[in-house]
Design a protein around this motif. Structure first.
Motif, PDB file in Angstrom:
ATOM      1  N   GLU A 156       0.805  -1.220   0.000  1.00 56.62           N
ATOM      2  CA  GLU A 156       0.000   0.000   0.000  1.00 56.62           C
ATOM      3  C   GLU A 156       0.840   1.273   0.000  1.00 56.62           C
ATOM      4  OE1 GLU A 156      -2.632  -0.307   3.312  1.00 56.62           O
ATOM      5  OE2 GLU A 156      -3.798  -1.950   2.425  1.00 56.62           O
ATOM      6  N   GLY A 157       2.073   1.177   0.488  1.00 55.82           N
ATOM      7  CA  GLY A 157       2.939   2.357   0.505  1.00 55.82           C
ATOM      8  C   GLY A 157       2.573   3.373   1.567  1.00 55.82           C
ATOM      9  N   THR A 158       1.774   2.962   2.539  1.00 52.96           N
ATOM     10  CA  THR A 158       1.343   3.866   3.605  1.00 52.96           C
ATOM     11  C   THR A 158       1.361   3.129   4.938  1.00 52.96           C
ATOM     12  OG1 THR A 158      -1.002   3.275   3.389  1.00 52.96           O
ATOM     13  CG2 THR A 158      -0.209   5.116   2.057  1.00 52.96           C
ATOM     14  N   THR A 222       0.048  19.093   5.284  1.00 52.71           N
ATOM     15  CA  THR A 222      -1.167  19.159   4.495  1.00 52.71           C
ATOM     16  C   THR A 222      -0.972  19.952   3.213  1.00 52.71           C
ATOM     17  OG1 THR A 222      -1.870  21.094   5.785  1.00 52.71           O
ATOM     18  CG2 THR A 222      -2.658  18.953   6.515  1.00 52.71           C
ATOM     19  N   ASP A 223       0.022  20.837   3.120  1.00 52.48           N
ATOM     20  CA  ASP A 223       0.257  21.587   1.895  1.00 52.48           C
ATOM     21  C   ASP A 223       0.910  20.670   0.878  1.00 52.48           C
ATOM     22  OD1 ASP A 223       3.443  22.313   1.877  1.00 52.48           O
ATOM     23  OD2 ASP A 223       2.631  22.105   3.906  1.00 52.48           O
ATOM     24  N   PHE A 224       0.869  21.076  -0.385  1.00 49.72           N
ATOM     25  CA  PHE A 224       1.333  20.187  -1.445  1.00 49.72           C
ATOM     26  C   PHE A 224       2.826  19.932  -1.373  1.00 49.72           C
ATOM     27  CE2 PHE A 224      -2.684  21.782  -3.219  1.00 49.72           C
ATOM     28  CZ  PHE A 224      -3.278  20.581  -3.553  1.00 49.72           C
ATOM     29  N   GLY A 225       3.618  20.968  -1.044  1.00 49.73           N
ATOM     30  CA  GLY A 225       5.039  20.739  -0.878  1.00 49.73           C
ATOM     31  C   GLY A 225       5.312  19.789   0.269  1.00 49.73           C
ATOM     32  N   GLY A 226       4.534  19.960   1.343  1.00 46.74           N
ATOM     33  CA  GLY A 226       4.678  19.075   2.479  1.00 46.74           C
ATOM     34  C   GLY A 226       4.286  17.651   2.144  1.00 46.74           C
ATOM     35  N   GLN A 227       3.284  17.472   1.297  1.00 40.66           N
ATOM     36  CA  GLN A 227       2.881  16.130   0.888  1.00 40.66           C
ATOM     37  C   GLN A 227       3.997  15.436   0.116  1.00 40.66           C
ATOM     38  OE1 GLN A 227      -0.837  16.427  -1.210  1.00 40.66           O
ATOM     39  NE2 GLN A 227      -1.903  17.299   0.542  1.00 40.66           N
ATOM     40  N   LEU A 228       4.711  16.189  -0.700  1.00 36.90           N
ATOM     41  CA  LEU A 228       5.840  15.599  -1.422  1.00 36.90           C
ATOM     42  C   LEU A 228       6.954  15.244  -0.451  1.00 36.90           C
ATOM     43  CD1 LEU A 228       7.077  14.743  -4.087  1.00 36.90           C
ATOM     44  CD2 LEU A 228       7.826  17.102  -4.450  1.00 36.90           C
ATOM     45  N   ASP A 229       7.182  16.094   0.542  1.00 35.75           N
ATOM     46  CA  ASP A 229       8.158  15.753   1.580  1.00 35.75           C
ATOM     47  C   ASP A 229       7.748  14.476   2.307  1.00 35.75           C
ATOM     48  OD1 ASP A 229       9.752  17.917   1.026  1.00 35.75           O
ATOM     49  OD2 ASP A 229       8.838  19.214   2.555  1.00 35.75           O
ATOM     50  N   ASP A 230       6.447  14.318   2.533  1.00 34.30           N
ATOM     51  CA  ASP A 230       5.946  13.112   3.174  1.00 34.30           C
ATOM     52  C   ASP A 230       6.273  11.877   2.331  1.00 34.30           C
ATOM     53  OD1 ASP A 230       4.162  11.488   4.981  1.00 34.30           O
ATOM     54  OD2 ASP A 230       3.023  11.337   3.121  1.00 34.30           O
ATOM     55  N   LEU A 231       6.099  11.971   1.020  1.00 32.67           N
ATOM     56  CA  LEU A 231       6.439  10.850   0.145  1.00 32.67           C
ATOM     57  C   LEU A 231       7.935  10.541   0.207  1.00 32.67           C
ATOM     58  CD1 LEU A 231       4.291  11.519  -3.059  1.00 32.67           C
ATOM     59  CD2 LEU A 231       3.938   9.755  -1.320  1.00 32.67           C
TER      60      LEU A 231
END
Length: 348
Positions: A156-158, A222-231
């Protein structure tokens, strides 16, 4: 009676401590609980609040750092140097336990020595709002084979755990070690997977196990840059598990391919959905594509990349208006509706 050591790291959360500690000491009849509050050199009166609580109850100990060590070092100090109960839990000072949660987790671990940790459903609540009504009667438990549970995470990658709902067998925690300082934002998921590589995983059914407070200072993005950091953090976490526990995983290469593909697809989906929503000026589309390439050299063969390429041809201005004519956009909206509906039904 089982013993549980509860570590409560605190940094500027002194105003939450009384409620947090009460949920541990006053609402867990049936287990022998000790609490350690570690104040990480808070610049406010958090240390004073912790010491005041300790003065009122001998089950509470307090450590106060003279200089800030950061959350990972603080976690590990409590988990590896202080905890000596049968089981250990790490609870942020702004969260709280559901009544009886430690009793339910300890009962599961007592009955199943093959299980290395137990968790259940967390309840999220908005800071400043009332606590949601919690279920406190378990309908049983299940123990998943650690390898099966771990492989599902890779597929699942999560992760599937928030954090305060987990109780770990202390002996296993010491065997596996502490949180990895290289993973300040994904240390939790990496920890649960390392534990699962060494033992089975218990799940408490029916009852809720913890309350997770949602507010602007949570260590989530929750911001898009932060979501990429999360990945990016997730990629490092999964690769870390493979590096540390690969000898315990019979299909490590397959697991690596699965999770790298999954994370690449997540990134590309965020990129093409930016076109659908008219958010290409906000979402770092090129960075998402670069991350997908880092995960998977053959990323251009993925359907998500073909969807992105189509949207680039249509253009960011026209795409939001043409969504009904693009099959992948229609399908994505349906998928998102189903996803949100399923999580709302779970109460998360």
């Amino acid at each position: 009676m089982s013993t549980v050591s509860v570590v409560i790291p605190c940094y500027k959360y002194g105003h939450f401590l009384a409620d947090c500690v009460s949920s541990v000491l006053d609402e867990q009849d049936g287990v022998d609980v000790r609490v350690l509050i570690i104040d990480d050199a808070s610049p406010d009166d958090s240390a004073e609040a912790a010491l005041k609580l300790a003065a009122s109850d001998p089950r509470i100990e307090v450590l106060v750092h003279e200089t800030n060590k950061g959350h990972i070092a603080t976690y590990n100090e409590g988990l590896l140097e202080w905890a000596d109960g049968d089981y250990v839990a790490l609870l942020s000072a702004d969260d709280r336990l559901v009544p009886g949660s430690l009793v339910r987790a300890a009962a599961l671990l007592d009955a199943h020595p093959e299980a290395g940790f137990a968790y259940g459903r967390p309840l999220r609540f908005q800071h400043g709002g009332p606590l949601p009504r919690a279920r406190t009667r378990s309908t049983g438990s299940v123990v998943y084979p650690g390898q099966w549970w771990l492989e599902r995470r890779f597929r699942e990658g999560t992760g599937c755990i928030t954090s305060p709902e987990v109780v770990v067998r202390t002996s296993l925690q010491r065997t596996v070690g502490g949180y990895d300082p290289a993973l300040p934002h994904a240390g939790d998921i990496e920890m649960w997977m390392r534990l699962a590589a060494h033992a089975d995983v218990g799940y408490v059914r029916g009852a809720d196990q913890a309350f997770y407070r949602v507010h602007g200072k949570n260590m989530s993005t929750t911001d898009f840059g932060g979501q990429l950091d999360d990945l990016r953090q997730r990629l490092v976490a999964f690769d870390s598990v493979l590096a540390k526990c690969g000898d315990r995983l019979p299909h490590a290469d397959r697991l690596a391919d699965q999770v790298h593909t999954r994370l690449a697809r997540f990134a590309l989906r965020r990129a093409y959905r930016a076109y659908d929503r008219g958010r290409t000026e906000v979402v770092p589309v090129d960075d998402c594509v670069a991350f997908a390439a880092e995960c998977l050299p053959d990323y251009a063969a993925l359907p998500e990349y073909r969807a992105l390429r189509l949207r680039r041809r249509i253009g960011p201005k026209a795409m939001p208006y043409l969504q009904p004519l693009v099959w992948s956009a229609v399908a994505e909206r349906g998928r998102e509706a189903l996803w949100w509906g399923s999580w709302k039904r779970r109460g998360i």
